[in-house]
Design an enzyme around this catalytic site. Structure first.
Site, PDB file in Angstrom:
ATOM      1  N   GLU A   1      14.114  -8.614  38.063  1.00 29.70           N
ATOM      2  CA  GLU A   1      14.122  -9.141  39.425  1.00 29.70           C
ATOM      3  C   GLU A   1      13.845 -10.643  39.444  1.00 29.70           C
ATOM      4  O   GLU A   1      14.078 -11.306  40.461  1.00 29.70           O
ATOM      5  CB  GLU A   1      13.072  -8.435  40.277  1.00 29.70           C
ATOM      6  CG  GLU A   1      13.325  -6.954  40.521  1.00 29.70           C
ATOM      7  CD  GLU A   1      12.217  -6.334  41.351  1.00 29.70           C
ATOM      8  OE1 GLU A   1      11.587  -7.077  42.154  1.00 29.70           O
ATOM      9  OE2 GLU A   1      11.956  -5.129  41.199  1.00 29.70           O
TER      10      GLU A   1
ATOM     11  N   ASP B   1      -0.052  -7.407  24.931  1.00 29.82           N
ATOM     12  CA  ASP B   1      -1.005  -7.034  23.890  1.00 29.82           C
ATOM     13  C   ASP B   1      -0.858  -5.552  23.540  1.00 29.82           C
ATOM     14  O   ASP B   1      -0.714  -4.702  24.418  1.00 29.82           O
ATOM     15  CB  ASP B   1      -2.421  -7.317  24.401  1.00 29.82           C
ATOM     16  CG  ASP B   1      -3.482  -7.126  23.355  1.00 29.82           C
ATOM     17  OD1 ASP B   1      -3.490  -7.882  22.369  1.00 29.82           O
ATOM     18  OD2 ASP B   1      -4.312  -6.208  23.517  1.00 29.82           O
TER      19      ASP B   1
END
Length: 556
Positions: free
Chosen positions: A267, A207
């Site tokens: 990751e 957002d």
């Protein structure tokens, strides 16, 4: 879904279609009138039937709900009105069982004033969270430190008597802005992301991603010339449109934080990011800045096609030209509707035929795309009385601006039920009686319904990589007809869209073309070799093994 990740799995986001769920209004499973996570689980077969790649769930975190979840008081828990963490885990499991990925809305620029971090920060100028928010002493006369304005109206500063300082809020006064200049704040927010990634989330819709940092010196924003003002982010009656917000957002420090964020996502193979660029003047420029290369965000969307301005052939071409110039090596995600703007069927006054063309157009644009719940049903904006309005934005600017609730009313699943199959209780917003005529069960039994058109368009997009990740070329407008080509090494597609009520006749480009897309209502070539396009009709043609000429730029 297999846990093994191929290169294709990692790059699933390239050209994906994401379906946005506004959980308060999707499906209520416990009859309290508010949609919940268990309701999403119940409707997972429907979501899978559409042919989208992922779902994006708007905020469901613990919140006082003053901005309906975009004011978070605990990033790592579920608000009881939506369920529990176990219910969220069930959503992830059900989505994966149906071949869908899960993205969640993450609000990193601010919190609720009821968050424990802010409770600690506001207590005193010293302490573990003292600098976690943007605080400033007043000017000598006691007024706020600068002229910044809130999107929700009025000054962007609120006085805190315990500290005898002002805090910054770009939105409601109950949504204080975090100070991302603090390394501790950045680390805490990345820890929130890791929490959800470890629960199986495969992406984040971020957002207001360009609001993360403000100017360290808190310098005044300059005025915006009247001819540059627009109401994409705020209604025209809001003075927010009178400023050029060069100091209150879009700061260069954002790139360093986004690099940290990307390293975390990397990751988790296949994890992705979709940034919301809230800027009326620099949206596509920032998309290019934030998504070019592999160091920052994967993709972003701007507000160009969420604006009030009608969707003409010339307008689409203008945006595509601008995107190619400003975000050529980035990744744009296109959207026509979401939870913050009037539904595009009403915003652009679209006929049923025009709605079908817009669906086809959205799903033929290279890049990625977002669909908003109910868009596939052709829903228009619900008309609510003032006493039914819940949105603080609407209450502030009524009646010139009626807020966002008209696009947030509940989904309609069953046309014969009073509440459309959304709830057995009293819905938090009224069910639009007009929407009931477009309910899912009614459209399922009508082969010509727009719901089936969306499914066909999604299947067509999935079958043609050029529509997902092709190189865009040859954008031009003739009359009211938009033309462009998009290509991969395997195929080149030519697309034309008659965006008017007037018939139009055209030639295909030179070459050996095969007309395709008849299942989408695409025109066929006539005996005279011409394309006679009816009102709101499309033409899609294919050349196999005909990549674009050397020198055509990559990207969009």
């Amino acid at each position: 879904m297999s846990t093994e990740r191929t290169d294709q799995d990692r790059d699933w986001w390239r050209g994906c279609v994401i379906y946005q769920i506004y959980p308060r209004s999707f499906q209520d499973a416990n009859a309290d009138g508010i949609g919940d996570l268990r309701g999403i689980v119940e409707r997972m077969p429907y979501l899978a039937s559409l042919g989208v790649d992922a779902i994006w769930i708007s905020p469901f975190y613990t919140s006082p709900m003053k901005d309906f979840g975009y004011d978070v008081s605990d990033f790592c828990d579920v608000d009881p009105i939506f369920g529990t963490l176990a219910d969220f885990d069930a959503v992830v499991a059900a989505a994966h069982e149906h071949g869908l990925r899960v993205m969640i809305d993450l609000v990193l620029s601010h919190t609720s004033d009821q968050h424990a971090w802010f409770t600690s920060s506001r207590a005193a100028r010293e302490g573990p969270h003292a600098d976690w928010y943007v605080w400033s002493d007043p000017r000598p006369d006691g007024t706020p430190p600068n002229n910044w304005l809130s999107i929700f109206g009025g000054p962007a500063w609120h006085w805190e008597p315990r500290r005898e300082q002002y805090f910054l809020h770009n939105f409601l006064t109950s949504q204080p802005d975090l100070n991302l200049h603090s390394e501790a704040v950045q680390s805490a927010l990345l820890g929130v992301m890791r929490f959800w990634l470890d629960r199986g989330v495969q992406g984040f819709r971020l957002d207001t991603v360009n609001f993360y940092f403000c100017d360290r010196e808190l310098r005044d924003n300059p005025p915006l010339p009247p001819e540059q003002r627009n109401a994409i982010l705020a209604p025209s009656v809001n003075p927010y449109n009178y400023q050029s917000h060069i100091h209150s957002k879009n700061q260069p420090e954002n790139l360093d934080f986004l690099a940290r964020l990307r390293r975390l996502l990397d990751e988790y193979p296949g994890a992705t990011s979709l940034g919301e660029i809230g800027d009326a003047q620099r949206g596509l420029e920032l998309i290019g800045l934030y998504t070019t290369g592999t160091r920052h965000l994967h993709m972003c969307y701007a507000f160009e096609f969420l604006a009030q301005e009608p969707l003409s052939a010339a307008r689409v071409a203008e945006v595509l030209y601008k995107a190619d110039h400003l975000a050529r090596d980035g990744w744009v995600t296109w959207a026509f509707s979401n939870h913050d703007v009037m539904r595009h069927a009403s915003r652009w006054g679209l006929s049923p035929a025009a709605q079908r063309l817009c669906a086809t157009l959205l799903l033929c644009l290279p890049g990625s795309a977002c669909l908003y719940q109910g868009e596939e049903l052709g829903l228009g904006q619900a008309d609510l009385a003032f006493e039914d309005i819940q949105d603080p934005y609407g209450k502030e600017f009524w009646p010139e601006y009626k807020g966002r609730d008209g696009c947030r009313t509940p989904m309609v699943w069953t046309g014969t039920e009073r509440n459309g199959g959304f709830t057995e209780g009293d819905p938090w917003l009224p069910i639009s009686q007009e929407h009931l005529r477009h309910a899912v069960d009614i459209q399922e039994s009508e082969p010509g319904a727009i719901l089936h058109h969306y499914r066909r368009a999604l299947a067509f997009r999935a079958a043609h990589p050029a529509l997902r990740s092709g190189r865009l070329d040859g954008v031009y407008v003739y009359g009211d007809v938009l033309h462009f080509r998009t290509a991969t090494e395997a195929e080149t597609l030519y697309c034309a869209f008659n965006m008017s009520d007037t018939p139009s006749t055209h030639n295909l480009p030179t070459g050996d073309w095969e007309i395709i897309g008849q299942e989408l209502g695409a025109v066929s070539m006539s005996r005279d070799g011409m394309l006679h396009m009816g009102p709101w009709q499309v033409c899609i043609a294919r050349q196999a093994n005909a990549p674009l000429p050397e020198g055509v730029p990559e990207g969009h």
